[in-house]
Design an enzyme around this catalytic site. Sequence first.
Site, short mmCIF file in Angstrom:
data_model
loop_
_atom_site.label_atom_id
_atom_site.label_comp_id
_atom_site.label_asym_id
_atom_site.label_seq_id
_atom_site.Cartn_x
_atom_site.Cartn_y
_atom_site.Cartn_z
N HIS A 65 0.86 -1.19 0.00
CA HIS A 65 0.00 0.00 0.00
C HIS A 65 0.90 1.24 0.00
CE1 HIS A 65 -3.02 -2.88 1.95
NE2 HIS A 65 -3.38 -2.68 0.70
N GLU A 68 1.64 3.67 3.10
CA GLU A 68 2.14 3.09 4.35
C GLU A 68 3.67 3.14 4.29
OE1 GLU A 68 0.13 -0.69 4.68
OE2 GLU A 68 -1.82 0.28 4.44
N HIS A 159 3.09 -3.29 7.03
CA HIS A 159 2.02 -2.32 6.72
C HIS A 159 1.90 -1.28 7.81
CE1 HIS A 159 -0.13 -4.51 3.38
NE2 HIS A 159 0.73 -5.42 3.79
N GLU A 223 1.63 -4.70 11.32
CA GLU A 223 1.15 -3.30 11.30
C GLU A 223 2.07 -2.47 12.19
OE1 GLU A 223 -1.35 -2.21 9.43
OE2 GLU A 223 -2.02 -4.18 8.73
O1 LIG Z 1 -5.83 0.11 8.53
C1 LIG Z 1 -6.39 -0.55 7.67
O2 LIG Z 1 -7.64 -0.54 7.54
C2 LIG Z 1 -5.61 -1.41 6.71
C3 LIG Z 1 -4.15 -1.62 7.02
C4 LIG Z 1 -3.71 -2.76 6.12
O3 LIG Z 1 -3.38 -2.52 4.99
N1 LIG Z 1 -3.86 -3.97 6.63
C5 LIG Z 1 -3.73 -5.15 5.83
C6 LIG Z 1 -3.98 -6.34 6.69
C7 LIG Z 1 -3.85 -7.63 5.93
C8 LIG Z 1 -4.28 -8.85 6.72
O4 LIG Z 1 -5.44 -8.94 7.10
O5 LIG Z 1 -3.43 -9.72 6.94
C9 LIG Z 1 -4.74 -5.09 4.69
O6 LIG Z 1 -5.88 -4.67 4.93
O7 LIG Z 1 -4.39 -5.49 3.59
ZN LIG Z 2 -1.49 -2.02 4.22
#
Ligand SMILES: O=C(O)CCC(=O)N[C@@H](CCC(=O)O)C(=O)O
Ligand SMILES: [Zn+2]
Length: 353
Positions: A65, A68, A159, A223
């Site tokens: 992303h 990020e 992320h 994260e």
């Molecule tokens: O803060 C957010 O809403 C998204 C942050 C982010 O990109 N998180 C990943 C997590 C992936 C996973 O669930 O393993 C995403 O949403 O792709």
């Molecule tokens: Zn992300």
Amino acid sequence: MTLIEQIKRGQFLQATCDFSQSFVAGEWVLDSGVHCQLLYRGVLQITPRELAADAKDIVLSSGIHGDETAPVELIQQIASSVVLGQIQPVHRLLLIIAHPEAINHQQRFMVENMNRLFQVRNFEKNNECRIANALQVAINSFYGTSIAIKPERWHLDLHCAIRPSQHDTFAISPYTDKQTRSNKLFSFIHHAKLDAVLLSNTPSPTFAWYSAEYHGAQALTVELGRVGKLGQNDFTVLAPFQHAILQLITDVALPIIWTSEVEVYQVSRTIVKRHPEFLFTFDDDVANFTFFAEGNEFAVDGDKKYVADTHGEAVVFPNRHVVVGQRAALMVKKASLIFDEQVRVYAKSNPSY
Ligand SMILES: O=C(O)CCC(=O)N[C@@H](CCC(=O)O)C(=O)O
Ligand SMILES: [Zn+2]
């Protein structure tokens, strides 16, 4: 200066995001014998001259992303320390800055969310699909060409969260029936001082899941604070993570340890947006891990109302703007871990939230 010359000077991030130069793959060897291969724009493979029989294959990825940025800066620091000979990796590494176009635009994505494109090979209708396919090939080739006798595969996909969060740093362990929740991986979470870990309960189309499912990698989405502008991230909160990564790469022996300082959550359900009129009952600045008591309504999707189930649930990654058919939130409950002496960790649900 060519892209490779830039990278040799320690400027992996700048070279990756410099579209004034067309991409040319290439390789070179450092004085220490470390072999560097630029495979794609933003994909740098590092191979130490000698590998122990138990050497790991470690993927460290960022920039899936584009907004990020702390992870991107971390990968830049690691790449620069390696190519300038300031640290000596003892494992094979694949360092990734995935989406330079989105980074340059300071956007999560250009056309579609790349972290939902790792379930299958994609029809290449846009740049995210092309990059995700290239990353799948890079991962397959990296894990497939291991030199070590029985390599341990790791993948940390880095992320940052969009919202504020009750936990600044946390990991998501993807769901797969492979053994990808080793006590070594969870020790890393401890040593990196991540605040929490979420155990997914269903397969997901994410990059970390891809490595776990198709290659049995010890994989996590990690994260690291919140989205922000390049150069403006506060690394004090990320220092323990940064330190743990350096220890991982250079193989500092660390005890296998787990403590209850890391909060454990089990995903209770994934809320998928089914209707264009989807809303949450709370504001966009409500923090990740906000708790909803049993029976409290937290979302409305067309005619369907979502209420927190028995003992209540907390919400993570709520996003009402996702396209219909995609995940709008994860609901989680507190859990604890059984830290197995051999290989695996197991989740144990807590009787109440
Ligand atoms: O803060 C957010 O809403 C998204 C942050 C982010 O990109 N998180 C990943 C997590 C992936 C996973 O669930 O393993 C995403 O949403 O792709
Ligand atoms: Zn992300």
